[in-house]
Design an enzyme around this catalytic site. Sequence first.
Site, mmCIF file in Angstrom:
data_model
loop_
_atom_site.group_PDB
_atom_site.id
_atom_site.type_symbol
_atom_site.label_atom_id
_atom_site.label_comp_id
_atom_site.label_asym_id
_atom_site.label_seq_id
_atom_site.Cartn_x
_atom_site.Cartn_y
_atom_site.Cartn_z
ATOM 1 N N LYS A 64 1.181 -1.333 0.146
ATOM 2 C CA LYS A 64 0.034 0.209 -0.181
ATOM 3 C C LYS A 64 0.429 1.572 0.489
ATOM 4 O O LYS A 64 1.093 2.107 -0.972
ATOM 5 C CB LYS A 64 -1.222 -0.465 1.012
ATOM 6 N N GLU A 151 10.917 2.990 14.260
ATOM 7 C CA GLU A 151 11.115 4.170 12.941
ATOM 8 C C GLU A 151 9.327 4.043 12.202
ATOM 9 O O GLU A 151 8.703 5.067 12.547
ATOM 10 C CB GLU A 151 11.834 3.416 12.321
#
Length: 275
Positions: A64, A151
Site C-alpha cells: 500500500k 521507526e
Amino acid sequence: MTGMLGHPVAENPIDRMFDAVYAHHGLCWQFLKNDIANAQGLALAVRALVPLGYSGMAITVPYKVAVLPLLDAVDDDVRAIGAANYLTIEAGRLIGHNNDGKGVVKAIEKLAPLAGRRVVMLGAGGAGRAMAVEMAWAGAAHLTLITRRQEQGQEVADTVTRASGVPAVWQAWEGEVVVPAGTTLLMNATHLGCAPELEPLPVRWDTVDPACVVVDVITNPRITPFLATARRHGCTVVDGVEMLVQLAMQIFEQWTGLTPEEAVFQRAVAEALGE
C-alpha cells in the site's frame, strides 16, 4: 477486469464477493487476485494494468505504500495518509485512493461512536496508518500505536497528529501487550490470527476493560481468536468482514458508477466464507 495485488492473498474472500456482486448487477466483469512476491514483481504488474485492460485494482499488504511511486496521481486522502488501497484507471492513468480507514470507521460506528475514544492499535502498516488517521478525523481523542519497529510506529503516530491534530504516541511491542489504562477501543491491524494459522495475539487481557470495543481487520475467519477472546472477556467486537463490506461498496461505486446495495455485498461475502 478488476482485481487485487498483494502477498499473501489466497485467504481473502474479496474476489468471490466482487464476482457475486458483478453477477447480481448483470456486469460482465471479473475480479482476479494476484499474489505478487516482491517489489520488482509489483512494478511489473502495475505497468501491465493499462495494456491488459484493467478498469480498477485493489492494493493490499504489503504494497500500500510501495505502490505510490508507480502511480500517475493520488487523491487527497493518499497524500495525507501516505498509502493507497485501490486504484482507478482513467484515460490510461493510474490514480491512487485510500478508503481503508473509511471502511473501518463505518463498521465501528454501526455499533459504537468513535468520538472521544482512546484508541490502541496493534500494528501500523499501510492499512493501519489509514485507519489511524480516519479514526482521528472521526473524533477519536487519542491514539497509541503499538509496533515492534519504532521507526514505523513513530512515523504513523506523527502522521496522525500532523493530519488531524489528535495526539498520537508510539509504544514498543515487547512480549505480551499491556494495554494502557483508559483505552476504550483496541484494534488488531496485524495479520496475526488469519486463516489458516489462526495465531493468538499476545495481549494481557487483564489490562483490557470489558467495556472496551475490540476490532480486528482480518477477514478470514470472521471471528478470529482475538475477537473470540474479546467476546469471552465481555467486549463488543467489530470484525474485519464488516469493514471489507463497507470499503468494498465504496470501491464498487467508484469503479462502476453504480449505487451499491449493502444486502447484496453482505450476502455475497457470507457465501464466500461458507457461512
